[in-house]
Scaffold this motif. Structure first.
Motif, mmCIF file in Angstrom:
data_model
loop_
_atom_site.group_PDB
_atom_site.id
_atom_site.type_symbol
_atom_site.label_atom_id
_atom_site.label_comp_id
_atom_site.label_asym_id
_atom_site.label_seq_id
_atom_site.Cartn_x
_atom_site.Cartn_y
_atom_site.Cartn_z
ATOM 1 N N GLY A 1 -37.234 17.607 13.345
ATOM 2 C CA GLY A 1 -37.092 18.878 14.042
ATOM 3 C C GLY A 1 -36.898 18.715 15.543
ATOM 4 N N LYS A 2 -36.628 17.497 15.991
ATOM 5 C CA LYS A 2 -36.472 17.247 17.426
ATOM 6 C C LYS A 2 -35.272 18.018 17.994
ATOM 7 C CE LYS A 2 -35.892 12.857 16.615
ATOM 8 N NZ LYS A 2 -35.909 12.827 15.148
ATOM 9 N N SER A 3 -34.132 17.882 17.330
ATOM 10 C CA SER A 3 -32.936 18.571 17.823
ATOM 11 C C SER A 3 -33.116 20.083 17.784
ATOM 12 C CB SER A 3 -31.719 18.203 16.980
ATOM 13 O OG SER A 3 -31.468 16.827 17.074
ATOM 14 N N THR A 4 -33.765 20.558 16.721
ATOM 15 C CA THR A 4 -33.987 21.991 16.612
ATOM 16 C C THR A 4 -34.825 22.487 17.781
ATOM 17 O OG1 THR A 4 -33.966 21.693 14.218
ATOM 18 C CG2 THR A 4 -34.775 23.798 15.042
ATOM 19 N N GLN B 1 -26.832 16.661 20.399
ATOM 20 C CA GLN B 1 -26.707 15.411 19.649
ATOM 21 C C GLN B 1 -25.245 15.125 19.279
ATOM 22 O OE1 GLN B 1 -29.398 15.229 16.371
ATOM 23 N NE2 GLN B 1 -28.872 13.142 15.856
ATOM 24 N N ASN C 1 -36.016 10.931 11.314
ATOM 25 C CA ASN C 1 -34.876 11.827 11.067
ATOM 26 C C ASN C 1 -35.366 13.087 10.378
ATOM 27 O OD1 ASN C 1 -32.937 8.939 10.234
ATOM 28 N ND2 ASN C 1 -32.842 10.106 12.115
ATOM 29 N N GLY C 2 -34.891 14.225 10.847
ATOM 30 C CA GLY C 2 -35.262 15.480 10.209
ATOM 31 C C GLY C 2 -36.597 16.029 10.658
HETATM 32 N N1 LIG Z 1 -28.235 24.551 9.072
HETATM 33 C C1 LIG Z 1 -29.279 23.991 8.433
HETATM 34 N N2 LIG Z 1 -29.586 24.385 7.184
HETATM 35 C C2 LIG Z 1 -30.641 23.854 6.541
HETATM 36 N N3 LIG Z 1 -31.438 22.926 7.055
HETATM 37 C C3 LIG Z 1 -31.184 22.493 8.287
HETATM 38 C C4 LIG Z 1 -30.090 22.999 9.064
HETATM 39 N N4 LIG Z 1 -30.089 22.385 10.256
HETATM 40 C C5 LIG Z 1 -31.113 21.525 10.234
HETATM 41 N N5 LIG Z 1 -31.785 21.577 9.063
HETATM 42 C C6 LIG Z 1 -32.956 20.807 8.687
HETATM 43 O O1 LIG Z 1 -33.903 20.921 9.709
HETATM 44 C C7 LIG Z 1 -34.661 19.721 9.826
HETATM 45 C C8 LIG Z 1 -34.738 19.324 11.266
HETATM 46 O O2 LIG Z 1 -33.456 19.018 11.767
HETATM 47 P P1 LIG Z 1 -33.226 18.392 13.219
HETATM 48 O O3 LIG Z 1 -31.778 18.250 13.438
HETATM 49 O O4 LIG Z 1 -34.004 19.187 14.185
HETATM 50 O O5 LIG Z 1 -33.896 16.954 13.041
HETATM 51 P P2 LIG Z 1 -34.013 15.773 14.093
HETATM 52 O O6 LIG Z 1 -35.456 15.539 14.298
HETATM 53 O O7 LIG Z 1 -33.183 16.034 15.275
HETATM 54 O O8 LIG Z 1 -33.408 14.577 13.255
HETATM 55 P P3 LIG Z 1 -32.466 13.355 13.709
HETATM 56 O O9 LIG Z 1 -33.354 12.296 14.216
HETATM 57 O O10 LIG Z 1 -31.833 12.915 12.431
HETATM 58 O O11 LIG Z 1 -31.482 13.865 14.706
HETATM 59 C C9 LIG Z 1 -33.974 18.701 8.939
HETATM 60 O O12 LIG Z 1 -34.762 18.511 7.800
HETATM 61 C C10 LIG Z 1 -32.669 19.326 8.561
HETATM 62 O O13 LIG Z 1 -32.307 18.984 7.267
#
Ligand SMILES: Nc1ncnc2c1ncn2[C@@H]1O[C@H](COP(=O)(O)OP(=O)(O)OP(=O)(O)O)[C@@H](O)[C@H]1O
Ligand SMILES: [Mg+2]
Lengths: 307, 250
Positions: free
Chosen positions: B39-42, B82, B36-37
């Protein structure tokens, strides 16, 4: 069915209780009727558009202070030019100038506001309402500063008054409203997609940011037209669009725009008909609409039906 | 082919993505895994131009993300985010119908209708087609979203945790549909998965992310090992191989 009801009200409004010369009565009432319908459709459409770009059901251009902005622009002009100078200007020219100023001011003010608060509805509501109050306060201040005869001009120009509608403006207003409505109708499918939310809209190939500015332009034109014709209309937009959502619960803007426009025209023409002809003009219609609309606003807030 | 080079992303002072360089081949299923976190979704949002990227370049075939017209891109690549907040007033059929919007712009042809019906049938939604979204269960709604993405009928399909809320039958059926799209029609699927068993069973390529960086790329056999899982997720489950299949202990 709504259309039939509206027709009946229009006919009733035109003919009932007329005394004297028909050649005089029909054009006179006809003009008023046209103005009422223009205002009704302009307000319902502006409200639907605004609710679509802000993704909620409680905000309307009036609540966010669009018409307050128009009145402020008007007041500033009278303040700067002096009333004598102002009334000497041609009404249509002056109206078009107002609309242009309104476009610039609305884009600057609400464009930034909506871009900054689009993910935070409550912040948007609060900022919007405060802006509206602020605009009205500044307007009130200016109106107190200018002398009484000039104030009368502002008052004439900026109160909801269906009894006296300026006929010269009507043609210009009709043209502007129709163009704005045509633009809106052409984007009805795009509006459906924009209503899905920003990510979904981008995924489907739309450009929500650019569309938001285009739609703000349309809203500013529609609000300017209705405010110039009859003054600020308060909760009318909220009332009729909430009713439209009840009558036609749909996500299709084609349906929603039509039903809101019909309900809005019905409310204004019917309300005016009842007040003027049946009850004998005891209260201005806007007061009644504001009371009912205000109650609807509170109910929506309390029931948390934001979206 | 999706080519990502030198992509970093910051929000405020925080580094969300840190110098990503990645090439995802055309055709096949690429799975993105990571805690989690990570950065995959980003990363997925940047590829799908849901947010403007700050540095670096991303290209999808010959299209440069951010520079090519939005509608052209919508016919090349579809994304299932997501969390999607679909308008509750829509019926399932209407929602899936929006997947065809990039092609018909509001005036669906007979072919568009046929594709919508096919998408509904593929995800077992035909019986629910007239129901409004707010009357559905979470998993049914998720299936409707997936069907909409499917109806968009693009060469590239990005899915962010599509198995959320899906039961085992729906999960397996979705993965089979995806594998079929990749194998028989040459589509490129990029999918974020949390269940490594699914990634191991269906993906052609696995990309592991952690802390905004890519820490490992390779076939399921290379990536799904006790060493890599321990490094990426900081937990150490046993990994068994049964009949040539990788099974991770839960
Ligand atoms: N609007 C925002 N402001 C600050 N930090 C953010 C914001 N959006 C995302 N983040 C941070 O960016 C990082 C990556 O987020 P992301 O959603 O890409 O994770 P992920 O790999 O998809 O996680 P998950 O498995 O929980 O979906 C996380 O640490 C999150 O806290
Ligand atoms: Mg995620």
């Amino acid at each position: 069915m709504l259309a039939v009801l509206l027709m009946a009200c229009m006919a009733g409004y035109l003919t009932l209780g007329a005394r004297g010369n028909w050649d005089f009565v029909l054009p006179f009432r006809g003009n008023k009727l046209v103005a009422l319908v223009i205002v009704a459709v302009a307000i319902s459409t502006a409200t639907v558009l605004f609710q679509t770009i802000t993704h909620n059901r409680i905000l309307t251009p009036a609540i966010m202070g669009f018409d307050a902005l128009y009145v402020l622009i008007l007041t500033v002009q009278i303040y700067a030019l002096g009333a004598q100078e102002y009334v000497r200007l041609s009404q249509s020219g002056q109206f078009i100038a107002n609309v242009v100023l309104m476009l610039i001011a609305a884009l600057a003010l609400f464009g930034t506001l909506l871009s900054k608060t689009r993910n935070d509805l409550m912040r948007m509501v609060l900022t919007g309402i405060i802006i509206a109050v602020l605009l009205r306060a500044v307007t009130g201040f200016l109106q107190r500063v200018i002398d009484p005869s000039e104030y009368a001009v502002v008052q004439v120009a900026s109160f909801a008054r269906f009894a006296r509608i300026e006929v010269e403006l009507l043609a210009v207003a009709a043209v502007m409203t129709c163009s704005a409505l045509a633009v809106t109708w052409r984007m009805r499918h795009r509006l459906d997609v924009l209503a899905l939310g920003e990510t979904a809209a981008i995924n489907l190939g739309e450009t929500p940011k650019r569309s938001m500015f285009q739609i703000l332009v349309v809203i500013a034109v529609l609000v300017s037209v209705s405010t110039a014709l009859v003054g600020p209309m308060g909760f009318l937009g909220l009332l009729v669009v909430s009713l439209a959502h009840l009558v036609t619960p749909t996500a299709s803007h084609a349906t929603l725009l039509l039903s809101a426009a019909l309900i809005s025209a019905l409310t204004l023409v019917g309300g005016q008909f009842v007040l003027e002809r049946v009850l004998g003009m005891s209260t201005p219609l806007i007061v009644v609409i504001d009371v009912i609309g205000g109650v609807v606003f509170l109910i929506l807030l309390l029931k948390r039906k934001y979206r | 082919m999706i080519e990502i080079s030198g992509v970093s992303y910051r929000i405020g002072g925080a580094r969300i993505l840190d110098g990503i360089n990645l090439t995802l081949p055309k055709g096949g299923i690429s799975a993105l895994i990571g805690p989690n976190g990570a950065g995959k979704s980003t990363l997925l949002s940047l590829i799908a131009r849901l947010m403007p990227h700050q540095t670096g370049t991303i290209t999808v075939d010959n299209l440069v993300v951010g520079a090519c017209p939005n509608n052209t891109f919508a016919r090349k690549l579809a994304i299932l985010p997501q969390a999607s907040d679909a308008a509750p007033l829509l019926s399932v059929r209407e929602l899936v119908g929006f997947g065809r919007y990039p092609y018909h712009k509001g005036r669906p042809s007979a072919e568009d209708h046929a594709k919508v019906e096919r998408a509904l049938a593929t995800f077992g939604l035909t019986d629910l087609a007239a129901r409004r979204l707010d009357t559905l269960s979470g998993g049914q709604r998720q299936r409707a979203q997936v069907a909409m993405t499917y109806a968009q009928d693009t060469d590239y399909i990005l899915l962010d945790e599509p198995l959320n809320n899906l039961d085992i039958a729906a999960s397996r059926s979705l993965m089979r549909v995806l594998r079929d799209l990749a194998a028989s029609q040459g589509r490129t699927i990029v999918i974020v998965l949390h269940d490594i068993n699914y990634a191991a069973a269906y993906a052609d390529l696995i990309v592991a992310m952690k802390g905004g960086r890519i820490v490992a790329t390779g076939t399921p056999d290379d990536i799904v090992t006790e060493a890599v899982v321990r490094e990426v997720f900081e937990t150490d489950p046993k990994i068994h191989r049964i009949d040539g299949k990788v099974i991770i202990e839960v």
